[in-house]
Design a protein around this motif. Structure first.
Motif, PDB file in Angstrom:
ATOM      1  N   UNK A  45     -35.379   0.335  63.295  1.00 12.76           N
ATOM      2  CA  UNK A  45     -36.166   1.528  63.011  1.00 12.76           C
ATOM      3  C   UNK A  45     -37.519   1.387  63.695  1.00 12.76           C
ATOM      4  N   UNK A  46     -37.877   2.341  64.519  1.00 11.19           N
ATOM      5  CA  UNK A  46     -39.189   2.337  65.161  1.00 11.19           C
ATOM      6  C   UNK A  46     -39.971   3.539  64.651  1.00 11.19           C
ATOM      7  N   UNK A  47     -41.186   3.266  64.209  1.00 13.39           N
ATOM      8  CA  UNK A  47     -42.047   4.315  63.676  1.00 13.39           C
ATOM      9  C   UNK A  47     -43.288   4.416  64.555  1.00 13.39           C
ATOM     10  N   UNK A  48     -43.553   5.595  65.090  1.00 24.23           N
ATOM     11  CA  UNK A  48     -44.740   5.810  65.904  1.00 24.23           C
ATOM     12  C   UNK A  48     -45.671   6.815  65.251  1.00 24.23           C
ATOM     13  N   UNK A  94     -34.284  -4.245  61.063  1.00 28.84           N
ATOM     14  CA  UNK A  94     -35.472  -4.581  61.833  1.00 28.84           C
ATOM     15  C   UNK A  94     -36.344  -3.345  62.072  1.00 28.84           C
ATOM     16  N   UNK A  95     -37.643  -3.556  62.006  1.00 27.72           N
ATOM     17  CA  UNK A  95     -38.575  -2.430  62.110  1.00 27.72           C
ATOM     18  C   UNK A  95     -39.672  -2.763  63.115  1.00 27.72           C
ATOM     19  N   UNK A 129     -48.585   0.869  71.712  1.00 25.37           N
ATOM     20  CA  UNK A 129     -48.373  -0.570  71.522  1.00 25.37           C
ATOM     21  C   UNK A 129     -47.627  -0.809  70.216  1.00 25.37           C
ATOM     22  N   UNK A 130     -46.649  -1.702  70.275  1.00 24.70           N
ATOM     23  CA  UNK A 130     -46.014  -2.169  69.041  1.00 24.70           C
ATOM     24  C   UNK A 130     -46.927  -3.210  68.411  1.00 24.70           C
ATOM     25  N   UNK A 131     -47.427  -2.937  67.219  1.00 25.13           N
ATOM     26  CA  UNK A 131     -48.373  -3.863  66.601  1.00 25.13           C
ATOM     27  C   UNK A 131     -47.768  -4.658  65.451  1.00 25.13           C
ATOM     28  N   UNK A 132     -46.544  -4.353  65.064  1.00 26.57           N
ATOM     29  CA  UNK A 132     -45.902  -5.139  64.013  1.00 26.57           C
ATOM     30  C   UNK A 132     -44.394  -5.046  64.149  1.00 26.57           C
ATOM     31  N   UNK A 133     -43.729  -6.187  64.012  1.00 26.84           N
ATOM     32  CA  UNK A 133     -42.268  -6.253  63.969  1.00 26.84           C
ATOM     33  C   UNK A 133     -41.895  -7.114  62.771  1.00 26.84           C
ATOM     34  N   UNK A 134     -41.033  -6.601  61.933  1.00 27.68           N
ATOM     35  CA  UNK A 134     -40.662  -7.345  60.730  1.00 27.68           C
ATOM     36  C   UNK A 134     -39.438  -6.696  60.100  1.00 27.68           C
TER      37      UNK A 134
END
Length: 270
Positions: free
Chosen positions: A147-150, A209-210, A174-179
């Motif tokens: 899941x990607x949230x922008x 994964x997010x 920019x992706x600032x968090x992956x968890x």
């Protein structure tokens, strides 16, 4: 569509609760708005919106009205406090404060209460609009869900994301968090219910994964779901309405709940 007259209860009178209350107080289709659980200061407004509904300020009075389905649109704490009681009376619960599932012990409590029933918890798709493809994939070898949230910087800042990254200084996406979905939900309590909805529909909170993206070029929220099962890959992209951070975005959330309520009595359920 048939009229069911099924007694509906709504918990909470925020923007989503108001929309649902107006919809089912005036509609001749679907469930009948029987009760609203609100704060003392909201009684006058609630009376204007739903003059025929019983207005309650405590859970016991709300339960006494006998709702067969209740929509929780208040807070994770309210959901956790009310769901086990409601389920035990046979009332189905449609929660919007899905972040409550992020705490592992609370997730066990809610799952156990739903297992005992006789009421059920039904998870709405919320702002994603649809999570059925994830549940279908789970039945046939679902192996990956991302899941990607922008969000624009201002929205992340309003959610306290500066604790995790220098949001205001970023000039490109920019992706600032992956968890995991669980860790993300714990970092942003009360927000990102779409992440929890996708996790509950698919691989669960620990195996979903997010990625969180700060997107200075975006004026609205967007969500992307990438899933892989033995039935094939699926990608879903959902763009939100262009609205200032402080404004009610009127996304798919309200209408995903309305759909669940209406399909309970629809002659052809979709």
């Amino acid at each position: 569509m048939k009229m069911s007259g099924e007694p509906l209860g709504i918990i909470g009178l925020g923007p989503i609760g108001r929309r649902l209350a107006r919809c089912f107080a005036a509609s001749g289709e679907g469930p009948r708005l029987a009760a609203l659980l609100v704060r003392d200061r909201q009684l006058e407004e609630a009376r204007t919106i739903a003059p025929d509904a019983v207005l309650c300020t405590d859970l016991e009075a709300f339960i006494a009205t006998g709702p067969s389905v209740a929509v929780e649109c208040a807070s994770p704490a309210t959901f956790v406090a009310s769901a086990p009681r409601l389920l035990a009376t046979g009332c189905d619960v449609i929660p919007l404060s899905l972040g409550a599932f992020a705490d592992a012990e609370t997730e066990k409590v809610l799952a156990a209460a739903a297992e005992r029933g006789p009421g059920r918890i039904e998870i709405p798709a919320g702002a994603l609009g649809s999570i059925g493809f994830l549940a279908a994939g789970r039945a046939n070898g679902l192996s990956r869900v991302k899941v990607t949230v922008g969000y624009p910087p201002a929205r992340w800042q309003a959610m306290g994301a500066e604790l995790f990254a220098p949001i205001a200084r970023l000039e490109t996406a920019v992706t600032f968090m992956q968890a995991s979905a669980r860790d993300i939900a714990l970092c942003f309590p009360g927000h990102l219910n779409v992440v929890t909805a996708a996790a509950l529909a698919g691989l669960g909170l620990d195996d979903t994964q997010v990625e969180l993206v700060v997107d200075p070029g975006a004026s609205q929220a967007w969500f992307r779901i990438e899933a892989l099962s033995q039935s094939g890959p699926v990608t879903l992209h959902v763009g939100g309405r262009d609205a200032p951070v402080e404004q009610d975005p009127i996304d798919y959330t309200t209408f995903s709940v309305a759909r669940l309520l209406l399909r309970r009595c629809a002659p052809i359920a979709i």
